[in-house]
Design an enzyme around this catalytic site. Structure first.
Site, PDB file in Angstrom:
ATOM      1  N   GLU A 118       0.812  -1.224   0.000  1.00 28.31           N
ATOM      2  CA  GLU A 118       0.000   0.000   0.000  1.00 28.31           C
ATOM      3  C   GLU A 118       0.842   1.269   0.000  1.00 28.31           C
ATOM      4  O   GLU A 118       0.507   2.245  -0.686  1.00 28.31           O
ATOM      5  CB  GLU A 118      -0.912  -0.016   1.229  1.00 28.31           C
ATOM      6  CG  GLU A 118      -1.876   1.132   1.302  1.00 28.31           C
ATOM      7  CD  GLU A 118      -2.761   1.042   2.533  1.00 28.31           C
ATOM      8  OE1 GLU A 118      -3.194   2.097   3.018  1.00 28.31           O
ATOM      9  OE2 GLU A 118      -3.004  -0.086   3.014  1.00 28.31           O
ATOM     10  N   ASP A 119       1.957   1.273   0.734  1.00 26.86           N
ATOM     11  CA  ASP A 119       2.701   2.519   0.963  1.00 26.86           C
ATOM     12  C   ASP A 119       4.046   2.604   0.259  1.00 26.86           C
ATOM     13  O   ASP A 119       4.765   3.588   0.427  1.00 26.86           O
ATOM     14  CB  ASP A 119       2.927   2.722   2.474  1.00 26.86           C
ATOM     15  CG  ASP A 119       1.617   3.013   3.197  1.00 26.86           C
ATOM     16  OD1 ASP A 119       0.667   3.411   2.528  1.00 26.86           O
ATOM     17  OD2 ASP A 119       1.569   2.817   4.421  1.00 26.86           O
TER      18      ASP A 119
END
Length: 762
Positions: A119-120
């Site tokens: 996600e990051d």
């Protein structure tokens, strides 16, 4: 990236977690919790501490894999900082620590450390699968939010992320456990965020995550999430409750200890070995009860709670008898969750008794195993060595719940609707009822017989026409109570009614009813659209079968519709006018008939009537369903002269020609459509009548009997006393047509007590 396994992971980890010297990029954290000071770097939980904790129950190979995932994650998150000011890698380490305290398996711990990598960071799922295997990659992907899709609103994005997570949960329950641990650490550090963001995350935690933790039986997490969210959402109220509890704690301590000693002594005198613990209410549970029941703090906090833990299940019942002999039980406050466990697998005996000092005492009696399940729920049952979850009833219940939610999300029309269903389903204050075969069904409190029917099977719910509760016929909106015996009456012609949505409470019932009505509406609107388009083509002297295929494809492309049926449904729902579509499909034929069409539009309604014999009107059969409605203002019935009005999204509304509201719609002649009744209609239609009667005993029974003699049903009846001598009675009847209504009126008018009777419109 292939990494080298160190010989001493504790020592290597102690320095690897230091802040990087490279330029720092601050990431929007998922960190979120009570305002608290960030611990000094050397006081934080390090990877070496995590490895030491894991070595107490995992194999060395599993610990080494966890350390390898740490090195991978530290590199991926390098340069990222949380809002707390610490390197981002400390967050996944803390998430892994929370799971390790539950003794979760090695793959769960590894996935926890990597849970934000997809996600990051630029890292993709395939890279994780290559390094750590497909199982861990699937866990990490299941926890990751959807970030590459544009949503119309934050609510829609939130709902879609929950749908994605739910799909992953259904195949592996560990996904939600990792997500809950992630949210728990985020809530512990939420003080670093701005107030608006704190409130939004706290509200989501109370609405979704804390109830999920409770539903899965992870009670420790559920309680902490509730308290942390309460503090972030209502900081002033939180401080007031904390101070009130602190002031009362000294007085309570002596009372609790005296009661605890008395319980243990009495159990020992009866030869029962037991552990008794005074149980404190959580701060959020105190506040929630005060708010929901409008109680003062003193009223809530007067209830003392104890947990009695014994060796086996039959001892629980013996201990219950001992406690009831020691203190008098309060009638109606006993619950047996051992014989009938809660949906999350929770088992215990609950009783409330009159204790000393004029206080009420709540006692929970359970075995050591039941207590373990109550504290950690599905997490305590994760068999990390074998991975075999099939024989575990706790996980079977959780997976069945997830399966039901998946079924609900497939039926939901959009992500927001699914989120609504999810929130409803997460607060199951339950009742227990019985099927005719003696099977126990658990339903939310306030559930109706319709909810019961859909819980048995979707087809049973869809074909439900009646119900018996305790062998007595009851209305479908009847609310069920504990111990009810419920029997559903079905028929092949039975169909869900839109009115059911006003009183069903389970997400499963609501989703299936909406899905059925939506599909029914599309099917009926498509059929009606076909009839309207056929009529429009007759008006321009041609037939729909003569439309070239390329004309159809071109129009569908222009209107951005997927199929011919979609176009017909649009016409049937009134979103597109059949005449306009016909002209677009056959412009040459439409041009030839344009002059005649213009005249009809100019002369409006009266010209329509004159032309009715030349152009056949649309036949109304009474069975078109939700796309043809009968106006309440005039209540048309077969035999009445009628006309139709196309309303966008709702199909055709049928009015009588003398309806007062017809005048309003004359400004839109293009939306009028000629309609007439089919010759042989089998359906019944509502109609209103008003009877002026003498105020005598038995007059209502006489009128009802007269109506029944004419084979008509009374839907509603209301009264209006005029002057003590006369009463106006308004009835809504179901009739087959004008002839049937005339018979009813003649029969009722013949009654001596009836002064006047007539059909009522509006």
């Amino acid at each position: 990236m292939k990494t080298q396994q160190p010989t001493k992971p504790r020592q290597a980890g102690a320095t690897s977690a230091q802040p990087p010297a490279s330029p720092v990029k601050r990431a929007e954290p998922k960190s979120e919790a009570l305002p608290s000071a960030t611990p000094a770097l050397d006081q934080r939980f390090q990877i070496s501490d995590l490895c030491a904790l894991l070595e107490t129950y995992l194999e060395p190979k599993d610990v080494a894999d966890v350390y390898r995932s740490y090195l991978f994650g530290a590199e991926a998150h390098e340069g990222q900082m949380r809002a707390t000011g610490e390197p981002y890698i400390f967050h996944p380490i803390e998430v892994a620590r929370i799971l390790a305290s539950m003794r979760m398996d090695g793959k769960s711990i590894t996935a926890a450390i990597l849970h934000d990598v997809i996600e990051d960071t630029p890292t993709v799922k395939e890279r994780i699968a290559e390094e750590f295997g497909a199982d861990i990659a699937a866990l990490v992907d299941g926890v990751s939010k959807i970030t590459r899709i544009e949503f119309q609103s934050q609510e829609e994005a939130q709902a879609e992320n929950f749908r994605k997570m739910l799909l992953a949960m259904a195949s592996d329950i560990r996904v939600i456990l990792i997500k809950l641990a992630d949210r728990l650490h985020n809530m512990r550090t939420i003080g670093a965020l701005n107030p608006e963001r704190r409130r939004a995350i706290a509200r989501e935690t109370l609405d979704i995550y804390a109830p999920i933790a409770n539903r899965l039986g992870v009670r420790q997490w559920a309680m902490e999430l509730g308290d942390l969210a309460f503090a972030a959402l209502h900081p002033m109220r939180y401080r007031i409750v904390v101070e009130a509890v602190r002031k009362r704690h000294g007085n309570r301590k002596a009372i609790v200890e005296k009661i605890r000693t008395a319980i243990v002594a009495q159990l020992e005198r009866e030869g029962l070995q037991a552990e008794a613990i005074g149980r404190e209410k959580t701060l959020y549970s105190i506040y929630a009860k005060m708010e929901q029941k409008h109680l003062s703090f003193e009223q809530v906090y007067d209830l003392y709670a104890f947990r009695v833990i014994v060796d086996k299940a039959d001892t629980c019942y013996r201990a219950l008898g001992v406690i009831h002999n020691l203190y008098k039980p309060i009638p109606g406050r006993f619950k047996d969750y051992i014989a009938i466990p809660k949906a999350n697998g929770y088992q215990s005996l609950h009783t409330v008794v009159f204790g000393p000092f004029g206080v009420s005492i709540e006692v929970q009696i359970r075995t050591h195993e039941m207590n373990r399940v109550a504290e950690t729920g599905v997490a305590s049952h994760w068999l990390y060595k074998s991975g075999d979850t099939g024989a575990d009833p706790m996980q079977q219940r959780a997976l069945q719940w997830l399966k039901d939610l998946l079924d609900t999300q497939q039926k939901a029309g959009n992500p927001r609707e699914f989120l609504e269903h999810l929130k409803v389903d997460l607060f199951p204050d339950e009742v227990y009822v019985f099927t005719p075969n003696g099977e126990i069904k658990k339903l939310p409190r306030e559930a109706t017989v319709i909810d019961f029917a859909y819980d048995v099977h979707t087809d049973v719910g869809n074909r439900c026409v009646g119900a018996k509760v305790n062998h007595q016929l009851v209305p479908l909106r009847t609310t069920l109570r504990n111990g009810d015996h419920v029997e559903i009456i079905t028929a092949d012609w039975g169909r869900p009614n839109p009115a059911w949505l006003t009183y069903v409470v389970t997400s499963k019932a609501r989703a299936h009813i909406r899905s059925f009505l939506k599909n029914q509406k599309l099917d009926e609107s498509s059929k009606l659209g076909g009839r309207l388009l056929k009529k429009a083509f007759e008006g321009i002297g041609t037939d729909v079968s003569q439309v070239p295929g390329e004309n159809r494809e071109a129009l569908l492309k222009t209107l951005k519709l997927k199929s011919w049926d979609d176009l017909l449904a649009e016409i049937g729902l009134g979103n597109r006018l059949a005449g306009v579509v016909a002209r677009q499909l056959m412009p040459a034929a439409a041009a030839a008939a344009a002059k005649s069409a213009d005249e009809k539009r100019f002369f409006g309604l009266f010209k329509r009537r004159a032309a009715r014999d030349k152009q056949p009107a649309l036949a109304i059969r009474g069975t078109e369903g939700v796309v043809v409605t009968y106006a309440r203002c005039c209540r048309p019935i077969p035999g009445d002269p009628i006309l139709g009005f196309l309303s966008a999204g709702r199909g055709i509304a049928v009015h009588t020609e003398d309806c007062p509201n017809v005048v309003k719609y004359r400004k839109h002649p293009e939306q009028w459509i000629d309609v007439q009744w089919e010759n042989d209609i089998k359906a019944v239609f509502p109609v209103n009548i008003r009877a002026e009667v003498k105020n005598q005993r038995g007059v209502l029974a006489a009128i009802a009997s007269a109506i029944a003699e004419q084979e008509a049903n009374i839907d509603t009846v209301s009264f209006d006393d005029r002057d003590g001598q006369y009463t106006s009675m308004d009835f809504t009847l179901e009739v087959r047509g004008r002839g049937h209504l005339a018979q009813i009126i003649r029969r009722v008018r013949a009654l001596e007590s009836v002064v006047r009777i007539n059909r009522k419109k509006g």
